[in-house]
Every structure is written in C-alpha cells, then in structure tokens.
Design an enzyme around this catalytic site. Structure first.
Site, PDB file in Angstrom:
ATOM      1  N   MET A 133      30.946 -41.624 -29.558  1.00  0.00           N
ATOM      2  CA  MET A 133      30.552 -41.366 -28.173  1.00  0.00           C
ATOM      3  C   MET A 133      29.058 -41.680 -28.014  1.00  0.00           C
ATOM      4  SD  MET A 133      32.946 -38.334 -26.787  1.00  0.00           S
ATOM      5  CE  MET A 133      32.046 -36.937 -27.405  1.00  0.00           C
ATOM      6  N   GLY A 134      28.515 -42.480 -28.929  1.00  0.00           N
ATOM      7  CA  GLY A 134      27.125 -42.893 -28.827  1.00  0.00           C
ATOM      8  C   GLY A 134      26.159 -41.809 -29.263  1.00  0.00           C
ATOM      9  N   PHE A 135      24.865 -41.991 -28.883  1.00  0.00           N
ATOM     10  CA  PHE A 135      23.772 -41.124 -29.315  1.00  0.00           C
ATOM     11  C   PHE A 135      23.847 -40.992 -30.837  1.00  0.00           C
ATOM     12  CE2 PHE A 135      20.831 -37.458 -29.057  1.00  0.00           C
ATOM     13  CZ  PHE A 135      19.896 -38.060 -28.234  1.00  0.00           C
TER      14      PHE A 135
ATOM     15  N   GLN B 150      34.195 -35.866 -41.773  1.00  0.00           N
ATOM     16  CA  GLN B 150      34.834 -34.618 -42.199  1.00  0.00           C
ATOM     17  C   GLN B 150      34.280 -33.417 -41.427  1.00  0.00           C
ATOM     18  OE1 GLN B 150      37.331 -33.766 -44.178  1.00  0.00           O
ATOM     19  NE2 GLN B 150      36.899 -31.569 -44.125  1.00  0.00           N
TER      20      GLN B 150
ATOM     21  N   GLN C  13      39.647 -32.418 -35.998  1.00  0.00           N
ATOM     22  CA  GLN C  13      39.856 -33.740 -35.371  1.00  0.00           C
ATOM     23  C   GLN C  13      40.385 -34.740 -36.403  1.00  0.00           C
ATOM     24  OE1 GLN C  13      37.234 -35.800 -32.397  1.00  0.00           O
ATOM     25  NE2 GLN C  13      36.476 -36.875 -34.182  1.00  0.00           N
TER      26      GLN C  13
ATOM     27  N   GLY D   7      24.993 -39.497 -39.402  1.00  0.00           N
ATOM     28  CA  GLY D   7      26.418 -39.278 -39.675  1.00  0.00           C
ATOM     29  C   GLY D   7      27.227 -40.493 -39.259  1.00  0.00           C
ATOM     30  N   HIS D   8      26.977 -40.982 -38.005  1.00  0.00           N
ATOM     31  CA  HIS D   8      27.685 -42.189 -37.545  1.00  0.00           C
ATOM     32  C   HIS D   8      27.325 -43.385 -38.442  1.00  0.00           C
ATOM     33  CE1 HIS D   8      27.186 -40.004 -33.564  1.00  0.00           C
ATOM     34  NE2 HIS D   8      28.496 -40.169 -33.625  1.00  0.00           N
TER      35      HIS D   8
ATOM     36  N   ILE E 264      27.384 -35.619 -43.205  1.00  0.00           N
ATOM     37  CA  ILE E 264      25.986 -35.960 -43.527  1.00  0.00           C
ATOM     38  C   ILE E 264      25.097 -34.868 -42.945  1.00  0.00           C
ATOM     39  CG2 ILE E 264      24.158 -37.701 -43.246  1.00  0.00           C
ATOM     40  CD1 ILE E 264      26.504 -38.637 -44.984  1.00  0.00           C
TER      41      ILE E 264
HETATM   42  O1  PAF Z   1      34.203 -37.619 -32.694  1.00  0.00           O
HETATM   43  C1  PAF Z   1      33.933 -38.224 -31.633  1.00  0.00           C
HETATM   44  O2  PAF Z   1      32.803 -38.683 -31.408  1.00  0.00           O
HETATM   45  C2  PAF Z   1      35.011 -38.369 -30.570  1.00  0.00           C
HETATM   46  O3  PAF Z   1      35.839 -37.257 -30.534  1.00  0.00           O
HETATM   47  C3  PAF Z   1      35.825 -39.668 -30.717  1.00  0.00           C
HETATM   48  C4  PAF Z   1      36.611 -39.678 -32.023  1.00  0.00           C
HETATM   49  C5  PAF Z   1      34.903 -40.876 -30.678  1.00  0.00           C
HETATM   50  C6  PAF Z   1      36.832 -39.790 -29.571  1.00  0.00           C
HETATM   51  O4  PAF Z   1      36.202 -39.823 -28.344  1.00  0.00           O
END
Ligand code: PAF
Length: 281
Positions: free
Chosen positions: A27-29, A145, A150, A33-34, A173
């Site tokens: 979802m950006g930002f 994780q 989710q 971790g991403h 992370i």
């Molecule tokens: O974990 C997230 O950032 C969101 O729940 C995802 C998996 C991108 C779905 O919108």
C-alpha cells in the site's frame, strides 16, 4: 523501471515477462520491511513487480483510509534503487469498477484476532490480493510475517482456490531497537515511540519463558498481558497464543509450536507484532 497504471497495460506487459515473476503487493509508504520483500523477490526471480494500491475495501468506516500515509515520489525512487522492473499503480475505480459485486471470503481464519475488531478487513484484503494475482499472474508472491494472520489467510486462500502461484512469507524486519517496521509507525508521536517498544519486549519475554521450558499458553498469555499493562501509554487489543495453522486459541499446554500475536494501541496507531514459539528449550 516501468510504471503501469491500467489493468490492460499491466496484462500486456506481463505477457512479455519471462518466468519466474516475483510480486510484492504494497500500500506504498515503503519501509525496510517492504524493501526486504523486494530484495528477496529480486534474488529469486527474473522479473519483479511491485504494486502500490491503498485498498479502500480493507479499511473500516472509522479507520484511516483518507489519512493513510502516502509518498509516491519517494516510493518510486526506492523502487528504482531496488531494481524493481515494474510498479503497478491502478486507480481504485479500475480495481472496483461500478457494479463489481464479487468478494473473496476466507471463513474461520478471518473471524478471530484482527477479524473481531476489523470486520470486513480480510474480505477486502483477500479480494484485492485475488484481483492483483489475476492481473499480474506472479510465480511467487511475497508477504511479511509481521501481519501473521494476513499471511495465513492469503496462503489458505491460494490453496483453497487452487491459485497457480506460491506464497512466500518473509521474516519481520525491525528497527535497531526492536520495533517492527510498519507504515503506521509514522503516527507515533513523542513518548509513544519509546512506549511502542513494549510489543517487542513482550515478544522477548515470551521467548525467554519458552526457552526456560514454559509451555502453558494461559501462563505465557498472562505474563505478556501484565507486562503490556505496565506501560501506561499502551492499550491491549488482544494478546493471543494460538495454533499456527488454525489460529484457534490454545488454552492449555502447547504441544509443538504456537503463534503469539498481539494488537496494541499506542497513541493513534494500533500496532501488530508476533512471534512463532517453537523448538525445544
Ligand atoms: O499488507 C498490506 O500492505 C496489504 O494488506 C496488502 C497485502 C498490500 C493488500 O492491500
């Protein structure tokens, strides 16, 4: 790096990409971790696609959809640095066109923990992730994780719907002091940042109880609750010691392993963290 905004362009581009294709939905930002998911995808795939889409349907009416932090310019710079091949940034009206009425519900697993205080949240997550998988057709999709429920829900959904891809769940992370990276850490103000460390401290306490041979789920849960309650700025949403597969709460002795997860409000943000207790002492 190519930036793609329409579903038809994304599908066309996908046809040109050789397998394997790794996909990191976000979802950006973006934070470390991403970036760790993107690096893992980079190391395991010919091509890496990242989506940035703040998914309206996973936010409740009282939640922070409008104020959710966004910084597309910075995200795109980071994605270039990480050598993502494609960033997919669809408009909400294209993902949810007028008249769209199909939803993905994962029963059971979504009815506990986050599902109790956020009804509809996982329906929104499962639906958007399915749509993104259908558009992008990844070989592998990467999730953190930290959002343990989710990750479990998406893995189950992929299995139940015979989706033609593999879900890879990667370690949480943390900041140098232990706070799990999250876009919502941005909301922590002043003393709240230090108070938020109570989540990590409670995971450490659980791990040390486990290492000392404690196996009673109720006792572990009780110790964690007391520790979090000792932090005046923290408000417990839940502390759960559950089966890693079914997410059902364990009341007595843990036989093999357990997922310890928690939601704790510190100031505005509701923070999540978790650890799997496993292995012998
Ligand atoms: O974990 C997230 O950032 C969101 O729940 C995802 C998996 C991108 C779905 O919108």
């Amino acid at each position: 790096m190519e930036t793609v905004r329409t579903i038809s362009d994304m599908k066309l581009l996908r046809q040109r990409l050789a397998e394997p294709v790794g996909f990191v939905p976000t979802m950006g930002f973006l934070h470390e971790g991403h970036l760790s998911l993107i690096r893992r995808a980079r190391s395991e795939n010919r091509h890496v696609i990242v989506s940035i889409f703040v998914n309206p349907t996973q936010f409740g009416p009282e939640e922070d959809f409008d104020s959710y932090p966004r910084d597309t310019e910075r995200d795109l710079t980071l994605l270039k640095q990480e050598k993502a091949d494609v960033v997919f940034m669809p408009e909400p009206e294209k993902i949810y066109p007028p008249g769209a009425c199909t939803w993905v519900e994962v029963e059971g697993l979504t009815e506990m923990l986050e599902g109790i205080s956020r009804p509809g949240h996982f329906r929104g997550v499962a639906t958007v992730v399915t749509k993104l998988f259908n558009i992008i057709e990844p070989t592998y999709a990467y999730f953190g994780q930290k959002d343990a429920q989710q990750a479990r829900v998406i893995r189950k959904m992929a299995e139940d719907l015979f989706m033609n891809l593999e879900i890879i769940v990667c370690p949480t992370i943390r900041e140098p002091d232990g706070l799990a990276m999250s876009s919502r850490n941005f909301y922590l103000k002043g003393k709240e940042r230090k108070a938020a460390l109570i989540l990590y401290k409670s995971l450490q306490l659980a791990q040390s109880l486990w290492n000392r041979g404690e196996r009673h789920a109720g006792k572990i849960r009780g110790e964690i609750v007391s520790l979090i309650e000792s932090e005046p700025l923290a408000r417990i949403g839940y502390v759960s010691v559950a089966d890693t597969e079914t997410l059902q709460e364990i009341e007595e002795e843990i036989e093999y392993e357990a997922l310890l997860s928690m939601a704790v409000k510190v100031g505005k943000p509701r923070l999540l963290d978790s650890i799997v207790l496993s292995g012998s002492a």
